[in-house]
Write an enzyme that holds these catalytic residues in place. Structure first.
Site, PDB file in Angstrom:
ATOM      1  N   GLU A   1       0.834  -1.210   0.000  1.00 48.96           N
ATOM      2  CA  GLU A   1       0.000   0.000   0.000  1.00 48.96           C
ATOM      3  C   GLU A   1       0.864   1.253   0.000  1.00 48.96           C
ATOM      4  O   GLU A   1       0.573   2.225  -0.711  1.00 48.96           O
ATOM      5  CB  GLU A   1      -0.951   0.018   1.203  1.00 48.96           C
ATOM      6  CG  GLU A   1      -1.904   1.202   1.147  1.00 48.96           C
ATOM      7  CD  GLU A   1      -2.783   1.352   2.371  1.00 48.96           C
ATOM      8  OE1 GLU A   1      -3.122   2.512   2.715  1.00 48.96           O
ATOM      9  OE2 GLU A   1      -3.139   0.320   2.996  1.00 48.96           O
TER      10      GLU A   1
ATOM     11  N   SER B   1       0.141  -9.342   6.998  1.00 47.59           N
ATOM     12  CA  SER B   1      -1.037  -8.468   7.047  1.00 47.59           C
ATOM     13  C   SER B   1      -0.804  -7.376   8.079  1.00 47.59           C
ATOM     14  O   SER B   1      -0.753  -7.637   9.279  1.00 47.59           O
ATOM     15  CB  SER B   1      -2.278  -9.298   7.418  1.00 47.59           C
ATOM     16  OG  SER B   1      -3.319  -8.451   7.842  1.00 47.59           O
ATOM     17  N   SER B   2      -0.678  -6.135   7.604  1.00 41.83           N
ATOM     18  CA  SER B   2      -0.401  -5.013   8.503  1.00 41.83           C
ATOM     19  C   SER B   2      -1.500  -4.849   9.543  1.00 41.83           C
ATOM     20  O   SER B   2      -1.232  -4.706  10.735  1.00 41.83           O
ATOM     21  CB  SER B   2      -0.252  -3.724   7.683  1.00 41.83           C
ATOM     22  OG  SER B   2      -0.147  -2.602   8.540  1.00 41.83           O
TER      23      SER B   2
ATOM     24  N   CYS C   1      -8.623   3.437   7.768  1.00 39.01           N
ATOM     25  CA  CYS C   1      -9.973   3.096   7.317  1.00 39.01           C
ATOM     26  C   CYS C   1     -10.879   2.662   8.463  1.00 39.01           C
ATOM     27  O   CYS C   1     -10.411   2.266   9.534  1.00 39.01           O
ATOM     28  CB  CYS C   1      -9.916   2.038   6.219  1.00 39.01           C
ATOM     29  SG  CYS C   1      -9.757   0.359   6.814  1.00 39.01           S
TER      30      CYS C   1
END
EC number: 1.17.7.4
Length: 316
Positions: free
Chosen positions: A131, A228-229, A200
């Site tokens: 990202e 997975s952050s 988010c």
């Protein structure tokens, strides 16, 4: 033999967010529309089970666009891609579908808008995360500077301290990010932030749910992938909010039962790219060993849905 009693606190919301749900649907619909194989640049979402399931249906996962043939569709992952990637696909006249989460796309648009107003960007994010690479790749080299910690803020070298804006990766720790934003605002009083926070709704909601369950439980298990952050942040949030044992597990088979000996309660949650099926697998593993009572701890109700791109809603 009588099984020991155990309370499972099930955090809600947990698991799939709207962006992940949409990305998986995009791959499935693309295979349905164009047949297999369909190529996917990078893991569509960070979860081995999901990736393996899509591979079985006809998705081929690659790292770079040059590994894809010209005559098959390619999908860009939910994390977003630098501008150069769709440009290269267009130059090769490829069919491509962008599965970038709309909330990540919002950050891309913000960065572009600030750049058009002559501002240099600072991005709060993790170096090397897809990202972060995608967001920084929306603008020319040097126009987006990365900071990962409060310490980085003190050393970042900017062009003009009065012409700055910042954006953030969408999956960061809410609490840690506040500290970095405060440091930026202290060093650069005129820095411009997003109209609405970039982290988010799903990341925020899952962290808030963990804050509610962590103090109740002897242990916290986060179902999610090591890359997975948002899942890794849930482990950190649990540890910071009163849970002495907080661990990431990909599947039930990864649970360290010896570390859980003598416990009476466990909190369970899942990262935004982990399917509920894996949560149920973990619950079943506890039921096999304990007399389980499940208590749901709900802190928010999510109703967000994102449409798939128009190209997939049109007939082949």
């Amino acid at each position: 033999m009588t099984k020991p009693a155990l309370t499972l606190y099930l955090a809600a919301p947990r698991g799939f967010c709207a962006g992940v749900d949409r990305a998986i649907k995009i791959v499935e619909m693309a295979i349905g529309k164009w047949g297999a194989p369909v190529y996917v640049r990078h893991e569509i979402v960070h979860n081995k089970y999901v990736v393996d399931s899509l591979r079985e249906k006809g998705a081929v996962f690659v790292e770079e666009l040059d590994e894809c043939p010209d005559d098959r569709p390619v999908i860009f992952s939910a994390h977003g891609v630098p501008k150069s990637v769709p440009a290269a696909a267009e130059a090769r006249e490829m069919i491509y579908v962008d599965a970038t989460c709309p909330l990540v796309s919002k950050v891309h648009i913000e960065a572009q808008r600030h750049a058009e107003n002559g501002l240099q960007m600072i991005m709060i994010g993790h170096k090397g995360h897809p990202e972060t690479i995608g967001t920084m790749g929306q603008l020319p080299e040097g126009e987006v500077l990365l900071v990962e910690t409060v310490a980085d803020v003190a050393t970042v070298e900017v062009r003009d301290p009065d012409s700055l804006a910042y954006v953030t990766q969408t999956t960061l720790s809410v609490d840690d990010t506040k500290g970095i934003v405060a440091a930026l605002e202290e060093r650069f009083p005129n820095i411009i932030g997003p109209h609405k926070e970039d982290i988010c709704y799903a990341t925020t909601n899952r962290q808030e749910a963990v804050k509610s369950v962590a103090p109740k439980a002897d242990a916290l298990l986060v179902v999610g992938a090591p890359n997975s952050s948002n899942s890794r942040r849930l482990v950190e949030v649990g540890a910071k909010n009163g849970c002495d044992y907080a661990q990431l597990v990909q599947r039930a088979e990864n649970i360290d039962w010896r570390a859980l000996e003598g416990i009476r309660s466990v909190a369970i949650t899942a990262g935004a790219s982990a399917p509920e099926l894996l949560v149920n697998e973990v619950i079943d593993a506890f039921r096999a060993r304990y007399e389980v009572t499940v208590e749901i701890v709900e802190t928010a109700v999510e109703t967000v849905e994102f449409k798939v791109p128009r190209v997939l809603r049109q007939p082949a």
